[in-house]
Motif scaffolding. Structure first.
Motif, short mmCIF file in Angstrom:
data_model
loop_
_atom_site.label_atom_id
_atom_site.label_comp_id
_atom_site.label_asym_id
_atom_site.label_seq_id
_atom_site.Cartn_x
_atom_site.Cartn_y
_atom_site.Cartn_z
N ASP A 146 -8.03 -8.03 -5.54
CA ASP A 146 -7.26 -7.31 -6.54
C ASP A 146 -7.00 -5.87 -6.07
N PRO A 147 -5.86 -5.64 -5.39
CA PRO A 147 -5.57 -4.31 -4.83
C PRO A 147 -5.64 -3.16 -5.83
N PRO A 148 -5.27 -3.32 -7.12
CA PRO A 148 -5.34 -2.16 -8.03
C PRO A 148 -6.74 -1.55 -8.17
N ILE A 149 -7.78 -2.36 -7.99
CA ILE A 149 -9.14 -1.82 -8.07
C ILE A 149 -9.37 -0.83 -6.93
N LEU A 150 -8.95 -1.21 -5.73
CA LEU A 150 -9.11 -0.31 -4.59
C LEU A 150 -8.20 0.91 -4.74
N ASP A 151 -6.99 0.71 -5.25
CA ASP A 151 -6.08 1.84 -5.48
C ASP A 151 -6.73 2.85 -6.43
N ARG A 152 -7.29 2.35 -7.53
CA ARG A 152 -7.92 3.22 -8.52
C ARG A 152 -9.12 3.95 -7.90
N THR A 153 -9.89 3.25 -7.09
CA THR A 153 -11.05 3.86 -6.45
C THR A 153 -10.61 4.97 -5.49
N ARG A 154 -9.60 4.69 -4.68
CA ARG A 154 -9.08 5.72 -3.76
C ARG A 154 -8.54 6.92 -4.53
N GLU A 155 -7.89 6.70 -5.66
CA GLU A 155 -7.40 7.81 -6.50
C GLU A 155 -8.56 8.69 -6.95
N LYS A 156 -9.65 8.08 -7.36
CA LYS A 156 -10.80 8.84 -7.85
C LYS A 156 -11.46 9.62 -6.71
N ILE A 157 -11.44 9.05 -5.51
CA ILE A 157 -11.96 9.76 -4.34
C ILE A 157 -11.08 10.98 -4.06
N THR A 158 -9.78 10.80 -4.14
CA THR A 158 -8.83 11.91 -3.92
C THR A 158 -9.04 13.01 -4.96
N GLU A 159 -9.28 12.63 -6.20
CA GLU A 159 -9.52 13.61 -7.26
C GLU A 159 -10.74 14.47 -6.99
N LEU A 160 -11.67 13.95 -6.18
CA LEU A 160 -12.86 14.73 -5.81
C LEU A 160 -12.57 15.68 -4.65
N GLY A 161 -11.37 15.59 -4.10
CA GLY A 161 -11.00 16.49 -3.00
C GLY A 161 -11.12 15.89 -1.62
N TRP A 162 -11.37 14.61 -1.54
CA TRP A 162 -11.50 13.92 -0.26
C TRP A 162 -10.34 12.96 -0.06
N GLU A 163 -10.15 12.55 1.17
CA GLU A 163 -9.17 11.51 1.47
C GLU A 163 -9.94 10.24 1.81
N ALA A 164 -9.56 9.14 1.18
CA ALA A 164 -10.15 7.85 1.53
C ALA A 164 -9.60 7.44 2.90
N ASP A 165 -10.47 7.03 3.79
CA ASP A 165 -10.06 6.62 5.14
C ASP A 165 -9.21 5.35 5.02
N PRO A 166 -7.90 5.44 5.24
CA PRO A 166 -7.02 4.29 4.98
C PRO A 166 -7.36 3.06 5.81
N GLN A 167 -7.94 3.24 6.98
CA GLN A 167 -8.30 2.09 7.80
C GLN A 167 -9.46 1.28 7.22
N LEU A 168 -10.26 1.92 6.39
CA LEU A 168 -11.47 1.26 5.87
C LEU A 168 -11.33 0.72 4.45
N TRP A 169 -10.17 0.88 3.87
CA TRP A 169 -9.98 0.46 2.48
C TRP A 169 -8.97 -0.68 2.37
N GLY A 170 -8.96 -1.58 3.34
CA GLY A 170 -8.02 -2.69 3.33
C GLY A 170 -8.54 -3.92 2.62
N PRO A 171 -7.75 -4.98 2.64
CA PRO A 171 -8.14 -6.24 2.00
C PRO A 171 -9.31 -6.90 2.73
N PRO A 172 -9.99 -7.85 2.07
CA PRO A 172 -11.16 -8.48 2.67
C PRO A 172 -10.85 -9.24 3.95
N SER A 173 -9.62 -9.66 4.13
CA SER A 173 -9.26 -10.42 5.32
C SER A 173 -8.95 -9.52 6.52
#
Length: 163
Positions: free
Chosen positions: A105-132
């Motif tokens: 369910d990609p929206p869960i990861l999208d929401r998590t990355r948004e919350k990380i960004t709100e803390l002032g950090w960037e989520a590492d895009p290479q590490l936040w992909g789908p399970p496959s």
């Protein structure tokens, strides 16, 4: 006096260098083919995830499968992890494992990355992909948090029953 709940410039600074190295080694122990640099990135993303959960109780967040490996390493250092959760907001971030890569369910990861960004950090895009996505290599973690298995922090009741 600095705000005890302020987040540092780098998430890896949430724990000491010694503890960070120990968690990185835990990731490498479970994944012998993983480079030290990648193991460190995974632990740092795990720290970002725990901070995002601590600061956003009740909304349901989840890590990617590869970030979950870093979270597992943090959890295995139980005393440090409990202290980290308390310093981040006081609510312990519990792990509820589940694995169903067909129910990604990609929206869960999208929401998590948004919350990380709100803390002032960037989520590492290479590490936040789908399970496959194993372009960076496979990890031992077999958790994939899905809509029925998100991490929802329930704040501790305050004196007088106020949440």
């Amino acid at each position: 006096m600095p705000d005890p709940q302020a987040v540092p410039a780098l998430a890896r600074m949430l724990i000491t260098d010694e503890r960070f190295a120990s968690c990185r080694n835990t990731v490498m122990d479970g994944n012998p083919d993983l480079a030290e640099e990648m193991a460190g990135r995974i632990v740092e993303e795990g720290l970002k995830f725990v901070a995002a959960c601590s600061r956003n109780p009740g909304i349901g967040l989840a890590p990617s499968r590869i970030v979950d490996e870093g979270w597992h390493a943090l959890i295995l250092h139980t005393a440090m992890y409990a202290d980290l959760c308390q310093r981040l907001g006081g609510d312990f971030v519990h792990h509820f494992p589940g694995y169903d890569p067909t129910n990604y369910d990609p929206p869960i990861l999208d929401r998590t990355r948004e919350k990380i960004t709100e803390l002032g950090w960037e989520a590492d895009p290479q590490l936040w992909g789908p399970p496959s996505d194993e372009t960076l290599g496979s990890v031992a973690a077999k958790c994939q948090h899905t809509p029925n298995c998100t991490i929802v922090i329930t704040p501790k009741p305050k004196p007088g029953g106020v949440v």
